[in-house]
Design an enzyme around this catalytic site. Structure first.
Site, PDB file in Angstrom:
ATOM      1  N   SER A 137       0.855  -1.180   0.000  1.00 21.81           N
ATOM      2  CA  SER A 137       0.000   0.000   0.000  1.00 21.81           C
ATOM      3  C   SER A 137       0.888   1.225   0.000  1.00 21.81           C
ATOM      4  CB  SER A 137      -0.897  -0.001   1.246  1.00 21.81           C
ATOM      5  OG  SER A 137      -1.542   1.244   1.407  1.00 21.81           O
ATOM      6  N   TYR A 150      -2.506  -0.983  10.617  1.00 20.14           N
ATOM      7  CA  TYR A 150      -2.372  -1.403   9.220  1.00 20.14           C
ATOM      8  C   TYR A 150      -1.135  -0.776   8.580  1.00 20.14           C
ATOM      9  CZ  TYR A 150      -3.561  -1.918   4.264  1.00 20.14           C
ATOM     10  OH  TYR A 150      -3.532  -2.213   2.918  1.00 20.14           O
ATOM     11  N   LYS A 154       2.040  -2.859   6.989  1.00 17.02           N
ATOM     12  CA  LYS A 154       2.473  -2.744   5.592  1.00 17.02           C
ATOM     13  C   LYS A 154       3.903  -2.219   5.509  1.00 17.02           C
ATOM     14  CE  LYS A 154      -1.071  -4.306   3.298  1.00 17.02           C
ATOM     15  NZ  LYS A 154      -0.955  -5.578   2.537  1.00 17.02           N
TER      16      LYS A 154
END
Length: 333
Positions: A137, A150, A154
């Site tokens: 991402s 998150y 990532k």
């Protein structure tokens, strides 16, 4: 025949990837927690002329990936491509996120990728063949408010992948590892991710349909390189963090909450942090009226080398033209 393993295969980007790879000669292994959704995905693969093996399990457990790899190779032969898509997230400020929630997001989103990669490498390195694709991402580079768990997971995937890449280069291995950095995507995660904000969540525009992303992942699997940045928004976020991180901090402090939250209240709904939410929702979320089904920037990223070649050719032609004109003017003089 091509054998492909896909984690997170039952919904969202993973489901779109399954559909994109489905076709004659394609043999797919499908990993996710919800067996019913995996069966539905497998039926789509078979209807498209391919074959699929349903491999239910939680990638947070390393045995899930190892067992799945054994079963897929026993059924279809050596794995050519492994795509790590599975993820979970929590939408909440840091102060309202528990240690256990951080642990769970890390175990699925980061360690799930590590577990899949280890299972792939165990088989690919001795054969000196195979492609691993990590679904990342733009948030791996540029963290945003309300998604610390998150973003951190990532970022960990990015660090892990860069270390692995250097080791493969050191060993002169033909196994490739590519990371695909995603923009905002119209998936069901906004309706089943754990949300502790009290407001309904939304992706930050521009939003892309998961099929656009699946096309890019398919391209990356067969045309591996270091990274793909999907869409101008992803590239802008990554570059902005490199060039002016403090300015990006202030911008996100001012816009990051309102950009991710709507005015609609949301409380006490099921979430998929620990258990899957029932129902086959497919690949898309509820934002198709705002999502794009095309992206010139993604196309340009996929065809970067060709575009650079054309640019160099055009520059050479221009230089040759200017030189010829100068020489002609000199002869006249």
């Amino acid at each position: 025949m091509t054998v492909v393993m896909i984690s997170g295969a039952s919904a969202g980007v993973g489901r779109a990837v399954v559909r994109r790879f489905a076709g004659p000669g394609m043999k797919l292994g499908l990993i996710a927690r919800d067996e019913a959704r995996l069966e539905a995905a497998a039926q789509e693969v078979r209807a498209a002329g391919g074959d699929a093996l349903v491999l239910p399990g939680d990638v947070a457990d390393p045995e899930t990936s190892e067992r799945a790899a054994e079963q897929l190779e026993a059924a279809f032969g050596p794995i050519d491509i492994w795509i790590n898509v599975a993820m979970v997230t929590v939408l909440a400020p840091v102060a309202r996120t528990t240690a256990e929630e951080y642990r769970r997001v890390t175990e699925v989103t980061y360690l799930g990728t590590v577990h899949g990669t280890l299972a792939a490498l165990k088989r690919m390195r001795p054969r000196n063949h195979g492609a691993i694709v990590q679904i990342g991402s733009a948030l791996a580079y540029r963290s945003i408010p309300l998604q610390s768990a998150y973003c951190a997971a990532k970022a960990a995937v990015l660090g892990f992948t860069e270390s692995l890449r250097t080791e493969l280069l050191h060993d002169q291995s033909a196994v490739t590892v590519t990371m695909v950095q995603l923009p905002a995507v119209n998936t069901p995660q906004f309706d089943w991710a754990r949300n502790k904000t009290g407001h309904r969540a939304q992706p930050v525009p521009p939003i892309f349909e998961p099929e656009v992303i699946a096309d890019a992942i398919h391209h990356a699997a067969f045309h591996p390189r270091r990274e793909y940045w999907l869409g101008f928004s992803a590239a802008k976020a990554i570059v902005a963090d490199k060039v002016a991180p403090a300015l990006a901090d202030r911008y996100l402090a001012a816009t990051g909450y309102s950009g991710q939250l709507t005015d609609a209240a949301e409380r006490d709904r099921p979430d998929n942090l620990y258990e899957s939410v029932p129902g086959d929702v497919g690949a898309r979320g509820r934002f198709s009226d705002r999502a794009s089904g095309t992206s010139p920037a993604i196309w340009a990223s996929e065809h970067r080398d060709a575009l650079l070649g054309l640019g160099a050719l055009a520059a050479t032609g221009l230089a040759a033209g200017l030189l010829a004109r100068a020489m002609k003017g000199r002869r006249r003089g």
